[in-house]
Design a protein around this motif. Structure first.
Motif, PDB file in Angstrom:
ATOM      1  N   SER A  57      -3.684   1.892  -7.322  1.00 30.37           N
ATOM      2  CA  SER A  57      -4.617   0.783  -7.252  1.00 30.37           C
ATOM      3  C   SER A  57      -3.897  -0.534  -7.468  1.00 30.37           C
ATOM      4  O   SER A  57      -2.770  -0.581  -7.969  1.00 30.37           O
ATOM      5  N   ASN A  58      -4.577  -1.615  -7.099  1.00 31.57           N
ATOM      6  CA  ASN A  58      -4.124  -2.951  -7.466  1.00 31.57           C
ATOM      7  C   ASN A  58      -4.471  -3.259  -8.919  1.00 31.57           C
ATOM      8  O   ASN A  58      -3.965  -4.214  -9.491  1.00 31.57           O
ATOM      9  N   GLU A  59      -5.348  -2.448  -9.508  1.00 31.98           N
ATOM     10  CA  GLU A  59      -5.746  -2.620 -10.905  1.00 31.98           C
ATOM     11  C   GLU A  59      -5.517  -1.293 -11.637  1.00 31.98           C
ATOM     12  O   GLU A  59      -6.432  -0.495 -11.810  1.00 31.98           O
TER      13      GLU A  59
ATOM     14  N   ASP B 283      -2.863  11.163  -2.233  1.00 31.54           N
ATOM     15  CA  ASP B 283      -3.089  10.056  -1.291  1.00 31.54           C
ATOM     16  C   ASP B 283      -2.648  10.522   0.088  1.00 31.54           C
ATOM     17  O   ASP B 283      -1.465  10.732   0.344  1.00 31.54           O
TER      18      ASP B 283
ATOM     19  N   ASP C 287       0.829  -1.200   0.000  1.00 28.82           N
ATOM     20  CA  ASP C 287       0.000   0.000   0.000  1.00 28.82           C
ATOM     21  C   ASP C 287       0.868   1.255   0.000  1.00 28.82           C
ATOM     22  O   ASP C 287       1.895   1.317   0.686  1.00 28.82           O
TER      23      ASP C 287
ATOM     24  N   HIS D  57      -7.223   4.587 -13.022  1.00 26.66           N
ATOM     25  CA  HIS D  57      -6.852   4.113 -11.686  1.00 26.66           C
ATOM     26  C   HIS D  57      -5.370   4.423 -11.491  1.00 26.66           C
ATOM     27  O   HIS D  57      -4.507   3.689 -11.979  1.00 26.66           O
TER      28      HIS D  57
END
Length: 1010
Positions: free
Chosen positions: A691-693, A539, A443, A688
Motif C-alpha cells: 500500500s501507499n499507507e 499480489d 506499484d 496494509h
C-alpha cells in the motif's frame, strides 16, 4: 498534451483561435487580432505561413442584420474581411511567392495533402466569379476550381478565373490543407459573410508580395489600431529536452519552438521527420488524432529538398543519432513506426519522429501525446554514461543516460514513533521518474519500479522460486509452457516472470517451485487459533492487467509436497479470494495437514484461476510489453514455543508528489498487540501489507539492531546497486492509570484515566475498550474479553467490583454501570471511563451487600508490553499531594438532612394563596447535622427560573452546622414580573466544590399581577 482541453475549448469560445497573444501589445489594439503576433518569436513569420486576422468588435458583431465590412489594410492595401457565424470578422493572407512554391510541391503529390493551398485566381478576377472584389491582392487561393475556369496551381502565372461554382452534384471538394478549421460563414443576412462571398470560395487566402516589414491596420471609428509584423527568418528557434540525465526505460520529452512550423493558424500542425542518413520532412503525414493523412499515399511529399525554396533556413530539418541508448516508439499522434509513399514503388521510412503542435497557432511542437507517451525513449538495457543526440536548426543536443543516487527517509512527528501515528516515507530517486509528464506510482505490479520494503522476522517469500509453468487446463499438468523468472530485488522479493508468446497462448493455472522444504513451513506456521494466526499475502495484479485474468473468484491455491500433483494441501479454496491483491488467513485444517508432511519434501505452488473448470483459457499470454511481477508470501503472528512470533513483509507503493519531481511519498504506521487482540484475525486483516499507507504489526519492542529497517535497492550514480534504508526504533511504552479525585462520596462519578499509546490501534478513529458483561467469563466486570483476558480491573475495599445475586435479586458490578475506556481523541493514547460510586456493593464472596464507605478504590492495568517489552501489572499512580496510603478514599455520606419549611411573606405569614409582583417571599429551611464526628460546612443556594428556563435570580448563604445540631436558614426573593416560576433550593458543601449534601428541592410558583 490535452489534459486541459475542456478549459482550452472554453477559452476558444471567447478568444480568437490563436492563443499566444502578447497581452501588453493587445491592449493597444483590443479589437484587432493577428495570429503571427507572438512575443516568443518577436512577431516574425516566414515562408508559406498563413496568417489569420480577426476583428472582434461588438459594434459590428450582429449576425442578424447588415453591418458594414471593417476597414482593414495590409501595408495600405485592402484586406477583405468576412463575417463568421460567431459575429467576428476573418481574413487569411500569405506571401504570394512562397504560397505558390508550397502548392507546387504539393501539386506533385495528391490534391488536398501536404502544403496544398487549393487553386489560385488572379486579383483581376471579376466580382461576379467570387462574389467580391479582390483587385488589391495579387491573387487568392480558393478550395477548388469546380465550376470555374482559369484557376491555376503551383508556380504557374495567375489567371483571372471565370464562371461560377458547378450547381450540379457532386459539390466542390476542398483541397486546401493549410486552413483546416476555418470558421463557418454567417449566412443569416442573405449575403454570405456580410460581403456576398461565394461560400464555395471559403476559406479564401489573399496573397500579397512583401519582403520585410508588414503593418496591418484596422481603421475603426474613433482611432485606428495596428499590428506590426516582420517577414524574415524566425528568431528564438530552439530544441529542448526535459532533463540532463535519463534512467533506463525513461520517456524522452523533446520540445521544438519554431513558429515557421505553424503553417495553419487554425489547427494543430503535425510534422514527421525521418532521422537517419536519408533525412525527410513530411507535413501532416498524420492528423492530430493520429490517423493517416499523407501517409501511405501520394500525399506523403518529402519537403526536405525544398526547404530553402519554402523560406526555411536551417530549421525544418531534424536528425538524430540513437547511439546505444535511445529508441524510437509510437504514440497516439504517431501510431506507426514508419511512413510509406505509394502506392507505386512505395518507399518506407522507418526511423521517424513526429512532432505535434501543443495547441493551434502556438509554434511549440512536442514529441509526446496527451497520454504523455513520447516517440523517443531510453532503452531498458541502455548502458550508463552513454548518449544519443538530436539535432535541429543545426544545433545538437545530447541525450545522456545516467543513474542518480537515491535517498530514503522517515519523518516522525515528535521524538518517538508511537502506535497509530503516521510517519511519512520520502524517497528521492530520479531514476524512478520514468515519465516526466505524469505523477508516477511505484506499484508492485510494475516491473521497472523498485519497492521500499520492510521485513520483520522471517516470512517465506518467492525469493527462491523457480520453474514457472503456465498450463492450458486446470485439471492437468500436461502441455505446460515454461517461462523464465527471476527475483532481481532481494529486498522486495518479487518474482518477475517473462511471459510472452507468439502466437497467443491461453492458460488456466500456473505452477512454480517455491525452493523450500516442508520443514520451512512447519517452522514458520503457528498452532492456530490458540497460539496465533497464519496468512497468505499475495499480489497478482500483473496477471489482471497484462494477461487478461478478469476475475479471481474461482481461484484456488494448492501446495504440493515432493512433486507437482503429489500430497496436495489446499490453502485457499475456490471463492476464498475475490481480487488480484489481498491478505488471506490459512485455515487450521491446512496448517495441521502441512504438519504431517515429510519435513524434507520439496514444496510446489499451484494457482488455479479456473477451479471449477468451467471456462476455456481464462488468461492469455501474447506479445507482452512488460514482464509480470508476482508476490506470494507466507506470514505468521502469535507465539511459537513460548516465543513471540512476528514474520511479515510490507511493500510501500509510494506515489510521486508531482509530475517530473522524482520525489515519492507514502506513510507508515504500526499497531501493538495486547491481550485482547493478540490472536484476533480482524487485527491482521486491517494491516496494509502492500500500500501507499503501510500499516504493520508489533508484538515486541524493536530497538538497536532489531529496529525496523525500510530497505531500498538503489542503482546509484556510480552505476552499482547499493542498499539504502531508513531505520527507526519501535519502543513499547509503560502505561499508567489514575483517578481524577482523591476521595469519593456515594453517587459521585469515579473517573478513571488510562494512558498508554500502545492501545492506540488506529490513527483516525477513537479506540474503545468495553467491560465484559458475562458471568461465565473469568474477566466478568473487568475491561477485557470473554476469553478471560483482562485489561483493567477496578477493586473496591480490596476486591473486584463485581456482580452478585442476593435473595434471588441480581445486583450489578462494573459491567452494569456502562463503564468503558474511550480514547479522548484520535491518536491520543489517553483513555477515560467513569462510573458512579455505589452506596452498596457485593461482598467478596458475593453473598450479601455491604457499604463501600471507609474503604478504598484501586485500579490495576495489565500492560501487555511495558517499556522493556514485558507484561506488567500497573497500579494507580498517585498525585504528589497524596501521602503514603496509595489508595483513593471513599468517604461516608454526610449526615446532613434538610427539612422543607413553608414559604412565608414579609410578615412571617405562610403564603397559601398565589403570590403577587412586589411581594417579598421568604424560603425557610432547617438543616440538621445528624453525625457526631465533625462540623459540616454548607452553601444554601436559591436559583429562580422563569417559564423559559432562564435564570432570573441566584443567591446563596454560606454557613456551618455543628454535630448533633440544626440551623434555620432563610433566603428571600421578590418577583418583579408576573408569570410562572420554578424555585430550586440546593445544599452543597461549598459554592465552589459543587458537591451536593442533599437532593434538590423545587417550588413551582405562579406569580400574579398587583
Amino acid at each position: 498534451m490535452y489534459k486541459f482541453l475542456p478549459l482550452s475549448l472554453g477559452l476558444l469560445l471567447i478568444l480568437p483561435s490563436f492563443l499566444n497573444i502578447d497581452v501588453n501589445a493587445e491592449s493597444s489594439h483590443p479589437n484587432l487580432f493577428v495570429s503571427a503576433e507572438n512575443s516568443l518569436f518577436e512577431n516574425h513569420f516566414s515562408g508559406s505561413m498563413v496568417i489569420e486576422v480577426i476583428i472582434r468588435d461588438s459594434n459590428i458583431s450582429d449576425t442578424d442584420e447588415g453591418k458594414g465590412e471593417p476597414d482593414v489594410t495590409i501595408n495600405g492595401k485592402n484586406l477583405r474581411m468576412v463575417q463568421g457565424s460567431d459575429g467576428n470578422w476573418y481574413a487569411y493572407f500569405a506571401n504570394t511567392e512562397k504560397a505558390k512554391q508550397a502548392d507546387q510541391i504539393a501539386f506533385g503529390g495528391l490534391a488536398g495533402e501536404s502544403l496544398d493551398f487549393g487553386v489560385f485566381c488572379a486579383g483581376s478576377t471579376d466580382v461576379s466569379v467570387l462574389g467580391i472584389d479582390i483587385s488589391e491582392t495579387e491573387g487568392v487561393s480558393i478550395p477548388d476550381s469546380n465550376g470555374r475556369s482559369g484557376a491555376t496551381n503551383g508556380t504557374a502565372s495567375f489567371n483571372a478565373c471565370t464562371g461560377s461554382p458547378n450547381p450540379i452534384p457532386p459539390p466542390p471538394s476542398n483541397i486546401n490543407n493549410v486552413i483546416r478549421r476555418s470558421t463557418t460563414l454567417n449566412t443569416n443576412t442573405g449575403l454570405p459573410g456580410q460581403i456576398g462571398l461565394d461560400i464555395d470560395a471559403w476559406p479564401l487566402i489573399q496573397l500579397f508580395s512583401f519582403s520585410n516589414d508588414i503593418t496591418i491596420v484596422y481603421n475603426r471609428g474613433g482611432g485606428s489600431q495596428s499590428v506590426d509584423l516582420s517577414y524574415s527568418d524566425i528568431p528564438n528557434i530552439s530544441l529542448n529536452i526535459d532533463r540532463n540525465g535519463y534512467p533506463t526505460g525513461a520517456e524522452v520529452f523533446v520540445t521544438v519552438n519554431d513558429m515557421q512550423l505553424n503553417q495553419d493558424p487554425t489547427d494543430v500542425d503535425s510534422w514527421t521527420f525521418n532521422i537517419n542518413s536519408t533525412r525527410t520532412t513530411f507535413y501532416q503525414a498524420f492528423t492530430e488524432s493520429g490517423s493517416d493523412s499523407g501517409n501511405e499515399g501520394l500525399g506523403l511529399v518529402n519537403l526536405n529538398p525544398y526547404l530553402a525554396s519554402l523560406g526555411f533556413e536551417k530549421n525544418g530539418n531534424l536528425g538524430m543519432n540513437l547511439g546505444s541508448v535511445a529508441i524510437l516508439k509510437t504514440n497516439q499522434y504517431q501510431p506507426s513506426s514508419f511512413v510509406t509513399t505509394g502506392p507505386i514503388n512505395p518507399i518506407n521510412y522507418n526511423k521517424i519522429i513526429t512532432l505535434v503542435e501543443s495547441e493551434p497557432n502556438s509554434g511549440i511542437f512536442r514529441s509526446y501525446d496527451y497520454n504523455d507517451n513520447s516517440v523517443i525513449g531510453i532503452l531498458s538495457s541502455a548502458p550508463r554514461g552513454q548518449s544519443a543526440s538530436i539535432e535541429y536548426n543545426s544545433k545538437t543536443t545530447s541525450i545522456v543516460t545516467g543513474d542518480s543516487t537515491a535517498s530514503l527517509s522517515l519523518a516522525i512527528s515528535g521524538t518517538q514513533f508511537n502506535p497509530g501515528q503516521k510517519a511519512t516515507i520520502t524517497l528521492v530517486d530520479n531514476d524512478q521518474n520514468v515519465n516526466p509528464g505524469v505523477d508516477e506510482d511505484l506499484d508492485v505490479f510494475r516491473s521497472s519500479a523498485i519497492i521500499p520494503t520492510l521485513q520483520i522476522g522471517n516470512p517465506i517469500t518467492l525469493e527462491k522460486a523457480s520453474s514457472v509453468t503456465f498450463y492450458p487446463q486446470s485439471t492437468s499438468f500436461v502441455g505446460g509452457t515454461s517461462f523464465s523468472a527471476t527475483v532481481p530485488d532481494k529486498n522486495s522479493d518479487r518474482l518477475i516472470i517473462a511471459a510472452t508468446a507468439s502466437p497467443d497462448t491461453s492458460f488456466e493455472k500456473i505452477t512454480l517451485d517455491l525452493g523450500i522444504t516442508a520443514g520451512a513451513l512447519q517452522n514458520l506456521f503457528i498452532d492456530a487459533p490458540s497460539q496465533g494466526t497464519n496468512w497468505i499475502n499475495y499480489d497478482l495484479r500483473s496477471f489482471e492487467q497484462q494477461l487478461g485474468i478478469t476475475s479471481f473468484s474461482d481461484t484456488k491455491i494448492v501446495l504440493y509436497f515432493g512433486g507437482l500433483g503429489s500430497n496436495p494441501v489446499s490453502i485457499i479454496g475456490a471463492g476464498g479470494i475475490s481480487s488480484a491483491k489481498g491478505l488471506v488467513q490459512i485455515s487450521n485444517t491446512a496448517i495441521n495437514d502441512i504438519k504431517l508432511k515429510s519435513s524434507s519434501s520439496s514444496v510446489f505452488l499451484e494457482i488455479d484461476f479456473d477451479a471449477s473448470d468451467n471456462n476455456v483459457g481464462v488468461g492469455t499470454v501474447s506479445v507482452e510489453q512488460d514482464t509480470q511481477p508476482m508476490v506470494f508470501d507466507l506470514l505468521s503472528f502469535g507465539e511459537k514455543n513460548s516465543q513471540r512470533t512476528n514474520n511479515a513483509i510490507y511493500r510501500a507503493e509510494l506515489e510521486e508528489t508531482s509530475a517530473n519531481s522524482g520525489m515519492f511519498t507514502g506513510t507508515i504506521e504500526y499497531v501493538v498487540v495486547n491481550q485482547l487482540n493478540q490472536n484476533d484475525p480482524n487485527l491482521i486483516k486491517n494491516l496494509h501489507t502492500i500500500s501507499n499507507e503501510i500499516k504493520f504489526l508489533i508484538n515486541d519492542k524493536l530497538t538497536d539492531e532489531d529496529a525496523i529497517n525500510l530497505a531500498y535497492s538503489d542503482i546509484a550514480k556510480v552505476g552499482v546497486t547499493i542498499g539504502i534504508s531508513a531505520k527507526t526504533e519501535i519502543k513499547t511504552q509503560t502505561g499508567s492509570v489514575t483517578l481524577e479525585s482523591q476521595s469519593y462520596r456515594f453517587g459521585q462519578p469515579v473517573v478513571v484515566v488510562l494512558t498508554d499509546p500502545d492501545l492506540n490501534t488506529k490513527h483516525d478513529i477513537i479506540d474503545t475498550y468495553n467491560v465484559v458483561d458475562d458471568p461465565s467469563s473469568d474477566a466478568d466486570d473487568t475491561v477485557g474479553d470473554s476469553s478471560g483476558n483482562i485489561l483493567l480491573e477496578i477493586r473496591i475495599k480490596g476486591f473486584r467490583y463485581h456482580r452478585c445475586t442476593v435473595d434471588g435479586v441480581e445486583h450489578g458490578g462494573l459491567g452494569s454501570t456502562g463503564f468503558a475506556l474511550v480514547e479522548t481523541g484520535t491518536d491520543t493514547g489517553i483513555f477515560k471511563g467513569s462510573f458512579k460510586m455505589p452506596s452498596q456493593i457485593c461482598n467478596e464472596a458475593g453473598t450479601r451487600l455491604i457499604s463501600p464507605a471507609g474503604g478504598s478504590i484501586e485500579a490495576s492495568y495489565f500492560d501487555f508490553r511495558d517499556a522493556s517489552g514485558q507484561p506488567r501489572e500497573i497500579g494507580l499512580t498517585f498525585p504528589k499531594t497524596i501521602n503514603s496510603q496509595n489508595q483513593f478514599k471513599i468517604e461516608s455520606e454526610p449526615n446532613i438532612s434538610v427539612k422543607k419549611i413553608e414559604m412565608r411573606d414579609s410578615f412571617d405569614r405562610p403564603i397559601l394563596q398565589k403570590p403577587i409582583v412586589g411581594q417579598k417571599i421568604s424560603f425557610v429551611t432547617e438543616i440538621s447535622n445528624d453525625g457526631s464526628q465533625k462540623s459540616q460546612k454548607y452553601s444554601y443556594i436559591m436559583q429562580v427560573k422563569d417559564e423559559n428556563n432562564k435564570i432570573v435570580d441566584l443567591r446563596w448563604v454560606d454557613g456551618t452546622v455543628d454535630p448533633i445540631k440544626k440551623k434555620i436558614i432563610e433566603i428571600f426573593w421578590e418577583p418583579i414580573l408576573s408569570g410562572k416560576y420554578t424555585v430550586e433550593i440546593f445544599v452543597w458543601d461549598g459554592i465552589d466544590s459543587a458537591t451536593p449534601l442533599t437532593t434538590k428541592t423545587e417550588y413551582h410558583l405562579s406569580v400574579g399581577s398587583r
